[in-house]
Write a protein that holds these residues in place. Sequence first.
Motif, PDB file in Angstrom:
ATOM      1  N   PHE A 289       0.750  -1.110  -0.129  1.00  0.00           N
ATOM      2  CA  PHE A 289      -0.054   0.063   0.109  1.00  0.00           C
ATOM      3  C   PHE A 289       0.886   1.243  -0.216  1.00  0.00           C
ATOM      4  CE2 PHE A 289      -3.320  -2.583   2.301  1.00  0.00           C
ATOM      5  CZ  PHE A 289      -4.164  -2.741   1.142  1.00  0.00           C
ATOM      6  N   HIS A 290       2.065   1.302   0.991  1.00  0.00           N
ATOM      7  CA  HIS A 290       2.681   2.511   1.079  1.00  0.00           C
ATOM      8  C   HIS A 290       3.423   2.653  -0.319  1.00  0.00           C
ATOM      9  CE1 HIS A 290       6.005  -0.432   2.091  1.00  0.00           C
ATOM     10  NE2 HIS A 290       6.866   0.635   1.542  1.00  0.00           N
ATOM     11  N   LEU A 291       3.725   1.882  -1.301  1.00  0.00           N
ATOM     12  CA  LEU A 291       4.495   2.185  -2.696  1.00  0.00           C
ATOM     13  C   LEU A 291       3.447   2.268  -3.824  1.00  0.00           C
ATOM     14  CD1 LEU A 291       7.269  -0.444  -2.282  1.00  0.00           C
ATOM     15  CD2 LEU A 291       7.447   2.085  -1.983  1.00  0.00           C
ATOM     16  N   PHE A 292       1.845   2.469  -3.478  1.00  0.00           N
ATOM     17  CA  PHE A 292       0.905   2.728  -4.264  1.00  0.00           C
ATOM     18  C   PHE A 292       1.389   4.055  -5.082  1.00  0.00           C
ATOM     19  CE2 PHE A 292      -2.916   4.536  -6.014  1.00  0.00           C
ATOM     20  CZ  PHE A 292      -3.555   3.608  -6.703  1.00  0.00           C
ATOM     21  N   ASP A 293       1.774   5.176  -4.572  1.00  0.00           N
ATOM     22  CA  ASP A 293       1.895   6.517  -5.371  1.00  0.00           C
ATOM     23  C   ASP A 293       3.158   6.338  -6.250  1.00  0.00           C
ATOM     24  OD1 ASP A 293      -0.546   7.536  -4.437  1.00  0.00           O
ATOM     25  OD2 ASP A 293       0.562   8.358  -2.462  1.00  0.00           O
ATOM     26  N   ALA A 294       4.186   5.608  -5.594  1.00  0.00           N
ATOM     27  CA  ALA A 294       5.367   5.407  -6.228  1.00  0.00           C
ATOM     28  C   ALA A 294       5.243   4.810  -7.733  1.00  0.00           C
ATOM     29  CB  ALA A 294       6.393   4.982  -5.542  1.00  0.00           C
ATOM     30  N   PHE A 295       4.564   3.709  -7.645  1.00  0.00           N
ATOM     31  CA  PHE A 295       4.472   2.879  -8.678  1.00  0.00           C
ATOM     32  C   PHE A 295       3.385   3.565  -9.862  1.00  0.00           C
ATOM     33  CE2 PHE A 295       6.228  -0.622  -6.290  1.00  0.00           C
ATOM     34  CZ  PHE A 295       6.712  -1.275  -7.339  1.00  0.00           C
ATOM     35  N   VAL A 296       2.266   4.064  -9.395  1.00  0.00           N
ATOM     36  CA  VAL A 296       1.440   4.842  -9.987  1.00  0.00           C
ATOM     37  C   VAL A 296       2.339   6.107 -10.586  1.00  0.00           C
ATOM     38  CG1 VAL A 296      -0.620   6.547 -10.214  1.00  0.00           C
ATOM     39  CG2 VAL A 296      -0.641   4.294  -8.987  1.00  0.00           C
ATOM     40  N   SER A 297       2.941   6.766 -10.040  1.00  0.00           N
ATOM     41  CA  SER A 297       3.897   7.907 -10.535  1.00  0.00           C
ATOM     42  C   SER A 297       4.754   7.312 -11.861  1.00  0.00           C
ATOM     43  CB  SER A 297       4.839   8.633  -9.672  1.00  0.00           C
ATOM     44  OG  SER A 297       5.425   9.526  -9.883  1.00  0.00           O
ATOM     45  N   VAL A 298       5.422   6.277 -11.804  1.00  0.00           N
ATOM     46  CA  VAL A 298       6.096   5.710 -12.829  1.00  0.00           C
ATOM     47  C   VAL A 298       5.453   5.364 -13.927  1.00  0.00           C
ATOM     48  CG1 VAL A 298       7.707   3.830 -13.299  1.00  0.00           C
ATOM     49  CG2 VAL A 298       7.899   4.787 -10.951  1.00  0.00           C
ATOM     50  N   LEU A 299       4.128   5.095 -13.842  1.00  0.00           N
ATOM     51  CA  LEU A 299       3.244   5.007 -14.963  1.00  0.00           C
ATOM     52  C   LEU A 299       3.032   6.322 -15.946  1.00  0.00           C
ATOM     53  CD1 LEU A 299       0.067   2.979 -13.525  1.00  0.00           C
ATOM     54  CD2 LEU A 299       1.923   1.987 -14.936  1.00  0.00           C
ATOM     55  N   GLY A 300       3.378   7.237 -15.383  1.00  0.00           N
ATOM     56  CA  GLY A 300       3.396   8.549 -16.191  1.00  0.00           C
ATOM     57  C   GLY A 300       4.752   8.480 -17.203  1.00  0.00           C
ATOM     58  N   LEU A 301       5.605   7.480 -16.929  1.00  0.00           N
ATOM     59  CA  LEU A 301       6.918   7.593 -18.037  1.00  0.00           C
ATOM     60  C   LEU A 301       6.662   6.493 -18.834  1.00  0.00           C
ATOM     61  CD1 LEU A 301       9.905   7.517 -15.460  1.00  0.00           C
ATOM     62  CD2 LEU A 301       8.900   9.519 -16.919  1.00  0.00           C
ATOM     63  N   LEU A 302       5.643   5.702 -19.289  1.00  0.00           N
ATOM     64  CA  LEU A 302       5.390   4.705 -20.091  1.00  0.00           C
ATOM     65  C   LEU A 302       5.579   5.157 -21.532  1.00  0.00           C
ATOM     66  CD1 LEU A 302       2.281   2.500 -18.869  1.00  0.00           C
ATOM     67  CD2 LEU A 302       4.921   2.356 -18.283  1.00  0.00           C
ATOM     68  N   GLN A 303       5.378   6.541 -21.970  1.00  0.00           N
ATOM     69  CA  GLN A 303       5.882   6.829 -23.303  1.00  0.00           C
ATOM     70  C   GLN A 303       7.254   6.876 -23.454  1.00  0.00           C
ATOM     71  OE1 GLN A 303       3.259   7.401 -25.131  1.00  0.00           O
ATOM     72  NE2 GLN A 303       1.974   7.092 -23.359  1.00  0.00           N
ATOM     73  N   LYS A 304       8.005   6.786 -22.443  1.00  0.00           N
ATOM     74  CA  LYS A 304       9.485   6.668 -22.451  1.00  0.00           C
ATOM     75  C   LYS A 304      10.034   5.138 -22.020  1.00  0.00           C
ATOM     76  CE  LYS A 304       9.963  11.709 -21.923  1.00  0.00           C
ATOM     77  NZ  LYS A 304      10.613  12.432 -21.019  1.00  0.00           N
ATOM     78  N   GLU A 305       9.718   4.405 -22.679  1.00  0.00           N
ATOM     79  CA  GLU A 305       9.950   2.883 -22.287  1.00  0.00           C
ATOM     80  C   GLU A 305      11.303   2.584 -21.272  1.00  0.00           C
ATOM     81  OE1 GLU A 305      10.040  -1.693 -24.148  1.00  0.00           O
ATOM     82  OE2 GLU A 305       8.997  -0.165 -25.158  1.00  0.00           O
ATOM     83  N   LYS A 306      12.269   3.080 -21.979  1.00  0.00           N
ATOM     84  CA  LYS A 306      13.482   2.732 -21.127  1.00  0.00           C
ATOM     85  C   LYS A 306      13.479   3.250 -19.902  1.00  0.00           C
ATOM     86  CE  LYS A 306      18.537   2.899 -21.719  1.00  0.00           C
ATOM     87  NZ  LYS A 306      19.638   3.289 -22.629  1.00  0.00           N
ATOM     88  N   MET A 307      13.080   4.496 -19.662  1.00  0.00           N
ATOM     89  CA  MET A 307      13.196   5.219 -18.596  1.00  0.00           C
ATOM     90  C   MET A 307      12.021   4.630 -17.522  1.00  0.00           C
ATOM     91  SD  MET A 307      13.358   9.191 -19.473  1.00  0.00           S
ATOM     92  CE  MET A 307      13.180   9.674 -17.745  1.00  0.00           C
ATOM     93  N   ALA A 308      10.985   4.173 -18.065  1.00  0.00           N
ATOM     94  CA  ALA A 308       9.970   3.485 -17.173  1.00  0.00           C
ATOM     95  C   ALA A 308      10.709   2.187 -16.597  1.00  0.00           C
ATOM     96  CB  ALA A 308       8.705   3.287 -18.087  1.00  0.00           C
ATOM     97  N   VAL A 309      11.173   1.436 -17.522  1.00  0.00           N
ATOM     98  CA  VAL A 309      11.650   0.153 -17.084  1.00  0.00           C
ATOM     99  C   VAL A 309      12.617   0.420 -15.814  1.00  0.00           C
ATOM    100  CG1 VAL A 309      13.335  -1.798 -17.706  1.00  0.00           C
ATOM    101  CG2 VAL A 309      11.255  -1.082 -19.227  1.00  0.00           C
TER     102      VAL A 309
END
Length: 529
Positions: A289-309
């Motif tokens: 639960f406490h990492l929910f915001d962190a993972f959701v924030s990373v979803l904003g990088l999906l247009q830049k696949e390498k950075m998202a990975v």
Amino acid sequence: MEHRLVGPGPYRATKLWNETVELFRTRMPLRRHRCRFKSYERCFTAGEAVDWLHELLRRSQNFGPEVTRKQTVQLLKKFLKNHVIEDIKGKWGQEDFEDNRHLYRFPPSSPLKPYPKKPPRQRDVIKFPDWSDSPPGTLQENIPVRPVVMNSEMWFKRHSIAIGEVPACRLVHRSQLTEAHVEEIWKSMTLSYLQKILGLDSLEEVLDSKLINPKFIIYNVYSVSKQGVVILDDKSKELPHWVLSAMKCLANWPNCSDLKQPMYLGFEKDVFKTIADYYSHLREPLLTFHLFDAFVSVLGLLQKEKMAVEAFQICCLLLPPENRRKLQLLMRMMARICLNKEMPPLCDGFGTRTLMVQTFSHCILCSKDEVDLDELLAARLVTFLMDNYQEILNVPVALQTSIEERVAHLRRVQIKYPGADMDITLSAPSFCRQISPEEFEYQRTHGSQEPLAALLEEVIADTKLSSKEKKKKLKQFQKSYPEVYQERFPTPESEALLFSEKPKPKPQLFTWVLRNPFQPFQRTRSFRM
């Protein structure tokens, strides 16, 4: 219908919720409808709302084309519960939304979800051992020092500006790097890498750093198998044997020609249901639960696949080891099932990939707050994980190397002084003391010229050099250090004295060889008449 891309940052789920609500309220088509011989203005049916919102979500870069109609219905249920919409009679909150012809409308006001305000946190800074720290009971004034002198030969070997006599140096001491120091280095550098990739000024509103356990990071990096899967020391936290066997069965589903394949129809569906039931009853999602915001924030990088990975790699290192292991085994099973063409359909009416996402997305990522778009965001994340799980669930090599080099640097207890790797042997590590600008200027003008002048004299007095070689070296020295050369040879005459020219022998006259050199010269007869 335009849904702008919401990049990484704090409260990304809340921003997506508010933007989706605004788009739905302002652009959903409204018209007159009749129900039980009565007309209602500016309303819509449940089916019309599902159609319109489903198309909006599928076109959005934040959610993607894999959003299902069922997920859209779930979102509209949350809209009804939070009074984003109400039925035609003004009821909301307790009513269940279904995909039918029931009439709904927008209330006069629909408050958006406010952004939570978190009190600023004070970071507990751990002081690392410093090179200037002296051992207890030792005064710097009483430390024995040994001046170091570099001769011109050593200077010539190092090809650097000679510094003459080195200022007095003192011993260097450093306290031992404790386990707490090492853990803090792993934690701080890991979070710094994540912050840099996300492009944020701070991670305070994305995750609570106090809940990050550095022991988990170190364990996830080093306690792994050859395949990169975490190995648990505490077997009580391991998957139950029957769940692990069921996952292996589906992940390694045999071909039709294999005799080990079960004989009764629907066996694979029963095995899949067993796995799904176990993961659905977890007390907390695998990504916590406490990492929910962190993972959701990373979803904003999906247009830049390498950075998202890279960002997902770091976030997955923050997980408890048992969660990371369960996630690794689950994602590997899901990916293999989706790629196995021999696998029979596990559910009627759903494709295998869609079934995997809908079945396990909630046990992988969800929020405590029901208002969040956790179903849609979880489906988006699980889809990306399935496509890139081998890279994401591996240890980021660049981060590991950087941290290991940092720890090794802090554990060093010796600094080599310039020239210490040559002929000089020091009794202890040393470093230069700070000097005043006046001392620096004096050393720059005088300290460097004295060894240069000594080097010039050595070249001049070297009898092993030929005149040609000596002239060549002096010309190079003059080009590199004209001031020192000018002081030694102020005039061309002084330079000429070094190479005094010897008298050259006169060239012998060319004489004609006579045929008879010993015969007297005889006058010849003239041809003149």
